[in-house]
Design a protein around this motif. Structure first.
Motif, PDB file in Angstrom:
ATOM      1  N   GLY A 101       0.762  -1.340  -0.070  1.00  0.00           N
ATOM      2  CA  GLY A 101       0.015   0.012   0.063  1.00  0.00           C
ATOM      3  C   GLY A 101       0.903   1.289   0.104  1.00  0.00           C
ATOM      4  O   GLY A 101       0.468   2.237  -0.540  1.00  0.00           O
ATOM      5  N   ALA A 102       1.987   1.251   0.692  1.00  0.00           N
ATOM      6  CA  ALA A 102       2.835   2.441   0.641  1.00  0.00           C
ATOM      7  C   ALA A 102       3.192   2.605  -0.640  1.00  0.00           C
ATOM      8  O   ALA A 102       3.712   3.791  -1.154  1.00  0.00           O
ATOM      9  N   ARG A 103       3.438   1.767  -1.528  1.00  0.00           N
ATOM     10  CA  ARG A 103       3.835   1.925  -2.794  1.00  0.00           C
ATOM     11  C   ARG A 103       2.700   2.091  -3.937  1.00  0.00           C
ATOM     12  O   ARG A 103       2.910   2.118  -5.053  1.00  0.00           O
ATOM     13  N   GLY A 104       1.488   2.523  -3.259  1.00  0.00           N
ATOM     14  CA  GLY A 104       0.346   2.259  -4.190  1.00  0.00           C
ATOM     15  C   GLY A 104      -0.115   1.185  -4.966  1.00  0.00           C
ATOM     16  O   GLY A 104      -0.564   1.170  -6.139  1.00  0.00           O
ATOM     17  N   ILE A 105       0.307   0.119  -4.314  1.00  0.00           N
ATOM     18  CA  ILE A 105       0.019  -1.126  -5.171  1.00  0.00           C
ATOM     19  C   ILE A 105      -1.043  -1.979  -4.734  1.00  0.00           C
ATOM     20  O   ILE A 105      -1.184  -2.184  -3.432  1.00  0.00           O
ATOM     21  N   ALA A 106      -2.256  -2.104  -5.451  1.00  0.00           N
ATOM     22  CA  ALA A 106      -3.583  -2.728  -4.978  1.00  0.00           C
ATOM     23  C   ALA A 106      -3.497  -4.149  -4.878  1.00  0.00           C
ATOM     24  O   ALA A 106      -2.776  -4.738  -5.225  1.00  0.00           O
ATOM     25  N   ARG A 107      -4.281  -4.573  -3.774  1.00  0.00           N
ATOM     26  CA  ARG A 107      -4.187  -6.173  -3.557  1.00  0.00           C
ATOM     27  C   ARG A 107      -4.464  -6.919  -5.009  1.00  0.00           C
ATOM     28  O   ARG A 107      -3.765  -7.956  -5.073  1.00  0.00           O
ATOM     29  N   ASP A 108      -5.106  -6.561  -5.951  1.00  0.00           N
ATOM     30  CA  ASP A 108      -5.217  -7.286  -7.245  1.00  0.00           C
ATOM     31  C   ASP A 108      -4.380  -6.713  -8.303  1.00  0.00           C
ATOM     32  O   ASP A 108      -4.656  -7.292  -9.436  1.00  0.00           O
ATOM     33  N   ASP A 109      -3.567  -5.790  -7.688  1.00  0.00           N
ATOM     34  CA  ASP A 109      -2.680  -5.157  -8.901  1.00  0.00           C
ATOM     35  C   ASP A 109      -1.557  -6.360  -9.127  1.00  0.00           C
ATOM     36  O   ASP A 109      -0.200  -6.414  -8.546  1.00  0.00           O
ATOM     37  N   GLN A 110      -1.522  -7.622  -9.923  1.00  0.00           N
ATOM     38  CA  GLN A 110      -0.565  -8.533  -9.909  1.00  0.00           C
ATOM     39  C   GLN A 110       0.786  -8.129 -10.760  1.00  0.00           C
ATOM     40  O   GLN A 110       1.714  -8.394 -10.317  1.00  0.00           O
TER      41      GLN A 110
END
Length: 221
Positions: A101-110
């Motif tokens: 999350g700190a890197r703006g990566i969502a859970r579904d962003d494979q």
């Protein structure tokens, strides 16, 4: 540096400056860390340090394997149990959510997660990397010794103004690492470690630790 400050200030940094780490500092740290607790004084750690050309070559080789769709080597030990039970499952989930999350990566962003994992292979930009091996003939107690040794290394690095990140992920491409560093067959790669001067601007959110009431029981007065 105060010991408490070193322990509480240690973080698994995933971003570093290009400032080189003098070899004499690494030698001093590893020389002192060798005094970590070791049952029967076996000192089961075998360490390889890579910088400069060897580090760049290793990154190149592993990224080529990854780009070719190579998912890695057969694991020699389980990083995690097949099924985590509470509260460990929740702690792991919370850790992943905060780090990505700190890197703006969502859970579904494979794809975003894949790119984040790929940064392991360059030691997150650190100018020095360490690999810690153990002889395959040794047992669980000696693996525990590795943990005490590596913690000593990381705290001593803090005393030198350096930061680090232990990376079990490197076991995924253990054959490539062993080929480059010349590790003999009788050794098992436990982990890698990034070593360098942290980039304080790199996105990071530190997971919290559980309260003592969850992990410690006091008996007596």
């Amino acid at each position: 540096m105060d010991v408490y400050a070193a322990v509480t200030g240690r973080r698994a940094f995933r971003g570093y400056t290009t400032r080189p780490v003098p070899r004499e500092i690494i030698e001093r740290v590893l020389g002192a860390a060798a005094w970590a607790p070791s049952g029967s004084n076996l000192q089961p750690w075998q360490v390889f340090v890579v910088t400069g050309g060897p580090l760049a070559e290793l990154t190149k080789r592993v990224l080529e394997r990854e780009a070719a769709g190579d998912l890695g080597d057969e694991r020699q030990f389980a990083e995690l149990p097949d099924e985590l039970v509470p509260p460990y499952r929740e702690r792991r989930s919370d850790c992943g959510r905060k780090i990505y999350g700190a890197r703006g990566i969502a859970r579904d962003d494979q794809e975003g997660r894949r790119r984040a994992v790929s940064r392991n292979w360059s030691f997150f930009g650190a100018p020095a990397g360490l690999f810690c091996y153990i002889d395959r003939s040794l047992g669980q107690a000696q693996w525990a010794d590795l943990g005490m040794y590596l913690q000593s290394v990381m705290l001593l690095l803090r005393a030198e103004g350096l930061d680090s990140c232990p990376q079990i992920a490197w076991a995924r491409y253990r054959t490539t690492v062993s080929e480059l560093v010349g590790a003999p067959e009788e050794l098992i790669l436990y982990c890698g470690m990034s070593i360098g001067y942290a980039d304080e601007d790199a996105p990071y959110l530190r997971p919290e630790r559980a309260p003592l009431s969850e992990t410690v029981t006091f008996l007596g007065d």
